[in-house]
Every structure is written in C-alpha cells, then in structure tokens.
Design a protein around this motif. Structure first.
Motif: not given
Ligand code: SF4
Length: 428
Positions: A147-149, A163-166, A195-196
């Motif tokens: 998840a990017t969230n 860490p924040n993956i984005v 997922l969206e």
C-alpha cells in the motif's frame, strides 16, 4: 566481508595467486562492503586490489585485463539483510517447524532484489543504501509496496517505523531507478480505496514503475500471526474488476497493460486467464503473473515436436490449483503423441489445503501420488518442487525418493522438455 569461495581454473585470479578464503579488502582504494562493490568496482580494466590471504598475509594485486575478461573469482554468499517487518501474512511465519534452517530466513534485501528479482520492502534501506542504489544504478528493483498509504502500510508490514514508500520511490525514480511493484492484498486492509490510491500513486510515478502486480494473500495452515479476513471468490472478482479497469486505462494511455492480477487471483475468482498478449514480456512471471499462460504457450510451441508415444501411460502430478486447467493441455498432447495422460492433482500435506500451487508440493506428496502406481509407465512432476541440489522443501532427496517408486519419474517444467527429450526416447 568479501571472501573468495572459488577460483576459476586458468583465470587471472589463479595466475596471480588469489586463493579460496582470500579476503578482498578494497579496490582502487575503496573498501569493499559486499558483492555489489566487488561486482561494480572490479568492472574497470585496471584495478588495484588489496587483499588478505587465508594465512593473514596482506597483499596488493595490480590487475590489468582485456575488455570483458573475467578476473575469475566466485565469492562466498553474502550475509542476507534480514527483514525488520512482521507481516501477519508472511509466508515464512506460515512454515511448519522442523524444515531446514535457511528456509526460515526472512530476507528483505535490495541487493537481492536487483540481482535475483527477490521482492524487498525497502523498509530497512538507509541513506547510504540509497546512495549505492543510485551510484550503481540498481535497476529495476522488485518492490513489495502492498500500500502506498503510509498508515495502511505500517499496519500491513506490522512495523510503525517503515519509511514513506512514495517518498522512497520518488527519490530513486529521480535518479533513474525503475521498479516492478507488487501489492499482496489482505481483504479489508489494502483492497478497495487503499488499492485505488496505491495504483494511482504508482501510476503517477510514470515510466519508473514498469509493472504493478495484485496478488491475493496466501496463507498456510501454520500462518499463526494472521488475524485478517480470508480471500474468497467474490473478493478476488472485485480485485480483478479493479485490475481490469486500470489495465484498460493503461492500455489506452500508455499502450501496455501495466497492472496485472496474479494467476492465483483468476483461479480464486474462477475467471479465465488472460491470453499471452496481456502479459507483454511476462516481467513478473516468477511472481505467478502469467505462469499458466506461459506454460500453455510453451506447450503450444513445442507440441509439434513431440514423438509418437502410443501405448504409454504418463502420470502428471500437479497441485490442486491446476485440476481444471490441465485436462485441456493433456488432451492436446495426447492427440499428438497417442499417449494416455493420467492427471494426479495432490493436496499439499506440508502446508495444508489452502496452498494449491504445484511448485510447493513436497517429497511426501510425490511419494503418496506415485507409490503403487505401476499401472503407469512414467510420471512427470513439477520441476519447481526441487532445488538445485534436487531436494524437496520437506528435505526429501529426489534421487533417493525415486529408488522407492515403481516407475521412472522426471522433473519437468513444461512437459515438452521431457517428452521430446532423448532421455525419454531411451526409456521408452
Ligand atoms: S516483509 Fe513481511 S512478508 Fe516479507 S519477509 Fe518480511 S515479514 Fe515476511
């Protein structure tokens, strides 16, 4: 530490006296941390290598070689970077006790991601690692995004310090690194809107994200940490609808599918698998994305080369997942060869009935399937069930097992590899 395991006979390394056990300390003044440093820094035509011989003697080698000539050393396996997460769905947490020790290693290693296509979460990546990835251009990397969230990802990886993956992907993408990403879906946690959001964020990274895979959570009967919902047909269908919508969008805007559902997702959803064109270059085939379609393609390509095998009864051992898919392939091969194929789908005795993949069958399953089957002439088993030492996951040794079975048994990747081989012609 970087240490030599083997020296190639006749190589530069042998000529200058590098021996197994030699520690490689630096190249051109740069200390060697691991195999990556060796691989990239030794690529120059002229290098100065500081080393320590097995007896402790320090020595400096000046190496000049022709373009492309190998120095000729194989290194000891690296210390794998351990995973700092504790995902509830971790397959390793779902292994039974008593298997060989290296199966329990939870690696999360960007170096193995680049070298072997192992998925890594990047959650243990430090500033100096980012610098190395950029310097050595370790691309593409295979990344378990899930998840990017950020908050959802902390829950999924069971690690509040991820860490924040984005941010990580953006930073690496700016340095030219590309990624194949996967989202293992835990229903209720990272499906639907999460997922969206993940697909939107990955899409917005542009060319940096080469592919995105959606994979259903896979649990064994020993997955003791898991508290989430289980995957079922309806949830699999919902996921595939979303995958399909994103696939159409990416086709329209970028001319390629870009997002893929795993084979298992289609099987769970009881929906037909897409054709070969859908998978492009099959970039995530090792991740179970397009593996069945690729098998069908290989059979279709090789079937005309099969010899006549009239009168033979050939057992085909496989996992339960293939029960409905296999008859079509076997019928085609039967039509060409005249042989009778007997499908033997087996339940996985080690991991339990939820693990239906053919490649995870164990030696005990093969034994159960083929003991007493002297009505068959030969049997084919999935080649993926044994490792390079021909040992199954349950430590059964293939060459010992076949001594106990009444018929010849062949590990096979795609049937054609064995049925068209000279080895079989001799046996037949
Ligand atoms: S990231 Fe999660 S699934 Fe992967 S090894 Fe670590 S705990 Fe297991």
């Amino acid at each position: 530490m970087v240490r030599v395991a083997r020296v190639e006979p006749g190589s530069i390394a042998e000529e200058i006296g590098i021996r197994p056990g030699t520690e490689l300390v630096s190249i051109n003044g740069r200390p060697l941390q691991d195999f990556l440093d060796w691989e990239f820094l030794s690529a120059e035509d002229e290098v100065v290598v500081e080393a320590r011989q097995p007896d402790g003697e320090e020595i400096v080698y000046e190496i000049a070689r022709d373009d492309g000539e190998s120095i000729g050393v194989a290194l000891e396996p690296p210390n794998v970077r351990r995973c700092a997460n504790r995902c509830e769905f971790c397959f390793i947490e779902g292994l039974p006790q008593g298997l060989r020790r290296n199966l329990y290693i939870r690696d999360d290693d960007y170096r193995l991601s680049f070298t072997y296509g192992n998925f890594a979460t990047l959650s243990n990546v430090k500033e100096r690692d980012i610098a190395r990835i950029l310097e050595y251009r370790l691309s593409p990397l295979y990344v378990s995004v899930h998840a990017t969230n950020w908050e959802a990802r902390k829950v999924l990886l069971n690690n509040p310090r991820v860490p924040n993956i984005v941010d990580q992907l953006n930073r690496l993408a700016e340095g030219g690194i590309q990624f194949h990403c996967q989202m293992v879906i835990v229903p209720g946690l990272n499906d639907g809107a999460v997922l969206e959001e993940s697909l939107t964020d990955l899409w917005n990274l542009g060319d940096a994200v080469l592919s995105a895979a959606v994979v259903p959570v896979g649990l064994t009967q020993f997955s003791h940490l898991y508290t989430g919902e289980t995957m079922n047909r309806e949830k699999a269908r919902e996921l595939l609808e979303l995958v399909d919508r994103w696939g159409r969008k990416s086709h329209k805007e970028r001319g390629e599918t870009w997002v893929f559902g795993s084979d298992e997702l289609y099987l769970l959803a009881e929906m037909p698998l897409p054709p070969a064109e859908h998978y492009g270059e099959f970039a995530q085939i090792e991740n179970g994305i397009g593996a069945v379609t690729s098998l069908r393609m290989r059979v279709a390509e090789g079937i005309r080369d099969l010899p006549r095998l009239e009168g033979m009864r050939i057992g085909v051992v496989t996992g339960k997942a293939m029960t409905n898919l296999m008859p079509e392939l076997l019928d085609k091969m039967s039509g060409i060869t005249g042989a009778e194929f007997v499908l033997i789908p087996m339940e996985n005795s080690l991991f339990g009935p939820t693990i239906t993949t053919a490649g995870l069958l164990v030696g005990a399953d093969i034994k159960r399937a083929l003991s007493g089957r002297s009505d068959l002439d030969i049997a084919l088993i999935p080649a993926e069930t044994i490792n390079e030492d021909r040992i199954f996951l349950d430590d059964v040794v293939f060459d010992e097992l076949i001594q106990e079975l009444p018929i010849p048994v062949y590990p096979s990747y795609d049937f054609i590899d064995i049925l068209a081989s000279e080895e079989l012609a001799v046996a037949a």
